[in-house]
Design a protein around this motif. Structure first.
Motif, PDB file in Angstrom:
ATOM      1  N   CYS A 219       0.901  -1.243   0.290  1.00  0.00           N
ATOM      2  CA  CYS A 219       0.376   0.331   0.117  1.00  0.00           C
ATOM      3  C   CYS A 219       0.749   1.158  -0.190  1.00  0.00           C
ATOM      4  N   SER A 220       1.909   1.542   0.960  1.00  0.00           N
ATOM      5  CA  SER A 220       2.564   2.815   0.868  1.00  0.00           C
ATOM      6  C   SER A 220       3.586   2.451  -0.694  1.00  0.00           C
ATOM      7  N   ILE A 221       3.571   1.800  -1.289  1.00  0.00           N
ATOM      8  CA  ILE A 221       4.794   1.817  -2.982  1.00  0.00           C
ATOM      9  C   ILE A 221       3.664   2.286  -3.780  1.00  0.00           C
ATOM     10  N   THR A 222       2.766   1.901  -3.966  1.00  0.00           N
ATOM     11  CA  THR A 222       1.721   1.671  -4.801  1.00  0.00           C
ATOM     12  C   THR A 222       0.591   3.520  -4.319  1.00  0.00           C
ATOM     13  N   SER A 223       0.598   3.458  -3.203  1.00  0.00           N
ATOM     14  CA  SER A 223       0.552   5.059  -3.172  1.00  0.00           C
ATOM     15  C   SER A 223       1.291   6.443  -3.430  1.00  0.00           C
ATOM     16  N   ALA A 224       2.462   6.161  -2.999  1.00  0.00           N
ATOM     17  CA  ALA A 224       3.787   6.951  -3.744  1.00  0.00           C
ATOM     18  C   ALA A 224       3.812   6.424  -5.661  1.00  0.00           C
ATOM     19  N   MET A 225       3.672   5.868  -5.977  1.00  0.00           N
ATOM     20  CA  MET A 225       3.478   5.538  -7.389  1.00  0.00           C
ATOM     21  C   MET A 225       2.350   6.388  -7.893  1.00  0.00           C
ATOM     22  N   GLY A 226       1.035   5.907  -7.111  1.00  0.00           N
ATOM     23  CA  GLY A 226      -0.579   6.537  -8.013  1.00  0.00           C
ATOM     24  C   GLY A 226      -0.478   8.161  -7.390  1.00  0.00           C
ATOM     25  N   ALA A 227       0.312   8.357  -6.430  1.00  0.00           N
ATOM     26  CA  ALA A 227       0.675   9.875  -6.581  1.00  0.00           C
ATOM     27  C   ALA A 227       1.253  10.491  -7.690  1.00  0.00           C
ATOM     28  N   ALA A 228       1.913  10.128  -7.347  1.00  0.00           N
ATOM     29  CA  ALA A 228       3.437  10.880  -8.633  1.00  0.00           C
ATOM     30  C   ALA A 228       2.645  10.343 -10.507  1.00  0.00           C
ATOM     31  N   PHE A 229       1.936   9.538 -10.016  1.00  0.00           N
ATOM     32  CA  PHE A 229       1.414   8.968 -11.876  1.00  0.00           C
ATOM     33  C   PHE A 229      -0.316  10.668 -12.171  1.00  0.00           C
ATOM     34  N   THR A 230      -0.597  10.207 -10.480  1.00  0.00           N
ATOM     35  CA  THR A 230      -1.563  11.545 -10.842  1.00  0.00           C
ATOM     36  C   THR A 230      -1.608  12.919 -10.868  1.00  0.00           C
ATOM     37  N   ALA A 231       0.056  13.462 -10.769  1.00  0.00           N
ATOM     38  CA  ALA A 231       0.009  15.063 -10.551  1.00  0.00           C
ATOM     39  C   ALA A 231       0.710  15.126 -12.215  1.00  0.00           C
ATOM     40  N   ILE A 232       1.750  13.865 -11.825  1.00  0.00           N
ATOM     41  CA  ILE A 232       1.784  14.191 -13.684  1.00  0.00           C
ATOM     42  C   ILE A 232       0.083  14.601 -14.947  1.00  0.00           C
ATOM     43  N   LEU A 233      -0.407  13.345 -14.866  1.00  0.00           N
ATOM     44  CA  LEU A 233      -1.800  13.601 -15.270  1.00  0.00           C
ATOM     45  C   LEU A 233      -2.634  15.111 -14.845  1.00  0.00           C
ATOM     46  N   GLN A 234      -2.541  15.511 -13.181  1.00  0.00           N
ATOM     47  CA  GLN A 234      -3.804  16.407 -13.606  1.00  0.00           C
ATOM     48  C   GLN A 234      -2.119  18.553 -13.852  1.00  0.00           C
ATOM     49  N   VAL A 235      -0.985  17.834 -14.591  1.00  0.00           N
ATOM     50  CA  VAL A 235      -0.556  18.712 -14.481  1.00  0.00           C
ATOM     51  C   VAL A 235      -0.237  18.647 -15.945  1.00  0.00           C
ATOM     52  N   ILE A 236      -0.437  17.928 -17.215  1.00  0.00           N
ATOM     53  CA  ILE A 236      -0.643  17.190 -18.617  1.00  0.00           C
ATOM     54  C   ILE A 236      -2.119  17.792 -18.524  1.00  0.00           C
ATOM     55  N   LEU A 237      -3.279  18.130 -17.609  1.00  0.00           N
ATOM     56  CA  LEU A 237      -4.500  18.338 -17.650  1.00  0.00           C
ATOM     57  C   LEU A 237      -4.682  19.760 -17.694  1.00  0.00           C
ATOM     58  N   GLN A 238      -4.677  20.316 -16.102  1.00  0.00           N
ATOM     59  CA  GLN A 238      -4.543  21.309 -15.565  1.00  0.00           C
ATOM     60  C   GLN A 238      -3.655  22.695 -15.926  1.00  0.00           C
ATOM     61  N   GLY A 239      -2.562  22.088 -16.058  1.00  0.00           N
ATOM     62  CA  GLY A 239      -1.445  22.690 -16.444  1.00  0.00           C
ATOM     63  C   GLY A 239      -0.632  23.236 -15.235  1.00  0.00           C
ATOM     64  N   SER A 240      -1.049  23.023 -14.154  1.00  0.00           N
ATOM     65  CA  SER A 240      -0.347  22.792 -12.807  1.00  0.00           C
ATOM     66  C   SER A 240      -1.010  22.149 -11.452  1.00  0.00           C
ATOM     67  N   LEU A 241      -0.631  22.075 -10.549  1.00  0.00           N
ATOM     68  CA  LEU A 241      -1.435  21.758  -8.996  1.00  0.00           C
ATOM     69  C   LEU A 241      -1.489  22.460  -7.937  1.00  0.00           C
ATOM     70  N   ASP A 242      -2.725  21.922  -7.775  1.00  0.00           N
ATOM     71  CA  ASP A 242      -3.929  23.671  -7.038  1.00  0.00           C
ATOM     72  C   ASP A 242      -4.786  22.504  -6.859  1.00  0.00           C
ATOM     73  N   MET A 243      -5.429  22.928  -5.673  1.00  0.00           N
ATOM     74  CA  MET A 243      -6.839  22.222  -5.543  1.00  0.00           C
ATOM     75  C   MET A 243      -7.968  22.683  -6.027  1.00  0.00           C
ATOM     76  N   GLY A 244      -7.794  24.141  -6.809  1.00  0.00           N
ATOM     77  CA  GLY A 244      -9.048  24.347  -7.784  1.00  0.00           C
ATOM     78  C   GLY A 244      -9.964  25.229  -7.629  1.00  0.00           C
ATOM     79  N   SER A 245      -9.523  25.380  -6.147  1.00  0.00           N
ATOM     80  CA  SER A 245     -10.671  26.369  -5.589  1.00  0.00           C
ATOM     81  C   SER A 245      -9.615  26.647  -4.198  1.00  0.00           C
ATOM     82  N   PRO A 246      -9.834  28.165  -4.084  1.00  0.00           N
ATOM     83  CA  PRO A 246      -9.844  28.664  -2.569  1.00  0.00           C
ATOM     84  C   PRO A 246     -10.670  28.620  -1.492  1.00  0.00           C
ATOM     85  N   LYS A 247     -11.600  27.826  -1.487  1.00  0.00           N
ATOM     86  CA  LYS A 247     -12.654  27.533  -0.284  1.00  0.00           C
ATOM     87  C   LYS A 247     -11.918  26.215  -0.230  1.00  0.00           C
TER      88      LYS A 247
END
Length: 359
Positions: A219-247
């Motif tokens: 679970c530790s390894i796959t969570s870390a790897m999944g976070a990295a993959f998801t971050a790459i996907l968000q940068v590709i789709l959204q252009g940045s790493l942020d929560m998306g809302s000031p709320k």
């Protein structure tokens, strides 16, 4: 007499284990239901689904890594094979990135109750896949196999009833009905694909744990790897790493860390341990509990925005009925294997090797 005494000790030990596993899985589903409702609130505030996944996954990996090192270090292989690495990558991509993103998109388009109901399609899919590769006992002439088939089918009917009957009774304004039903169908489609991904990942986890019995580490390894993959996907789709809302303030972010990273992380670890003990089918059929809890919480906490319909309640009854049938079949099937092992020479060793996957 010795044989009977050994049989009795085996049954008593397995009964204690069964109670712990069933009780734990019930609690896990209640916790996951609370998290689904919490995430629905985050999405209503404008949070980016991918950002929520990243924060939760990073928190989970950081929290569990010390426990994995302390408790499972001796179980680690001296050399990581290409097969094990590939399994970790697929679990991370499927279980952390794809499954969670599809679930969050489905929650955004439907309701927490329906989002919790749709994964109840998984037991049927898991049973088919697990039986094909030998992780689940399948003998069509056996009444317990027939009962498992019937139970998973009942769960499937209940899940479909839960989603479609809830949709038909939803109080959408007439002028918005077309767009609303389009969003509902799209959301249900996301959730169906998520159920397929979840089924495949669950079986893959069971296969991986059979040769790598270290759920904390996995679970530790796959969570870390999944976070990295998801971050790459968000940068590709959204252009940045942020929560998306000031709320989404520090308090809500801390809630993601604690609830999504630590508490839900423990749930995932416990489910992984149960996969190694009882196989993927038994773990998956507890989904109706999450459905019921999510429906109750969303109807009460969200002040009637997601009221329960009669069709939804009927779907829940079917899902719990299917759960009971599968539990009954699994219990009796396990006892049958124990009987066979105690009446055959050398059967104890064979059964002990097969029990984690078959019982």
């Amino acid at each position: 007499m010795l044989g009977l005494g050994g049989r009795q000790q085996d049954e008593e030990g397995l009964l204690v284990e069964d109670v712990a596993i069933v009780g734990g899985l019930l609690l896990v589903q209640c916790v996951l239901a609370g998290y689904v409702v919490f995430v629905d609130h985050l999405l209503s505030l404008g949070a980016q689904p991918l950002a929520v996944i990243i924060v939760a996954a990073v928190s989970s990996a950081a929290f569990f890594l010390p426990f994995a090192v302390a408790l499972e270090r001796k179980r680690w292989p001296s050399k990581v094979s290409g097969t094990l690495l590939a399994q970790f990558v697929l679990i991370a991509l499927g279980g952390t990135t794809a499954f969670q993103e599809l679930m969050l998109l489905g929650i955004k388009k439907t309701t927490p109750a329906v989002a919790s109901a749709m994964p109840n399609l998984s037991p049927g899919l898991i049973f088919i896949v697990a039986a094909c590769i030998g992780l689940e006992r399948f003998e069509l002439a056996c009444k317990y196999t027939q009962a498992k088939l019937a139970g998973t089918l009942v769960c499937l009917v209940g899940a479909m009833a839960m989603s479609f009957l809830h949709s038909s009774s939803s109080p959408a304004p007439r002028e918005e009905a077309g767009g609303y039903h389009y969003d509902w169908i799209l959301g249900c489609s996301y959730l169906v694909v998520a159920a397929v991904v979840f089924s495949l990942v669950t079986v893959l986890q069971a296969v991986t744990l059979a040769r790598f019995p270290a759920p904390l580490t996995m679970c530790s390894i796959t969570s870390a790897m999944g976070a990295a993959f998801t971050a790459i996907l968000q940068v590709i789709l959204q252009g940045s790493l942020d929560m998306g809302s000031p709320k989404i303030d520090a308090k809500l972010t801390a809630g993601i860390v604690i609830l999504g990273g630590v508490v839900v992380g423990w749930c995932v670890v416990f489910q992984s341990w149960c996969l190694g003990k009882k196989g993927p089918l038994l773990v998956s059929v507890f989904g109706p509990v999450q459905t019921l809890c999510s429906a109750i919480l969303s109807a009460s906490i969200l002040q009637g925005q997601h009221m329960l319909s009669l069709g939804s309640l009927a779907g829940m009854v079917f899902m719990f009925g299917g759960l009971y049938i599968v539990l009954w079949a699994k219990r009796n099937e396990r006892n049958l294997l124990l009987d066979q092992s105690h009446h055959s020479q050398g059967g104890d060793d064979d059964t002990e090797k097969a029990r984690p996957l078959l019982s």
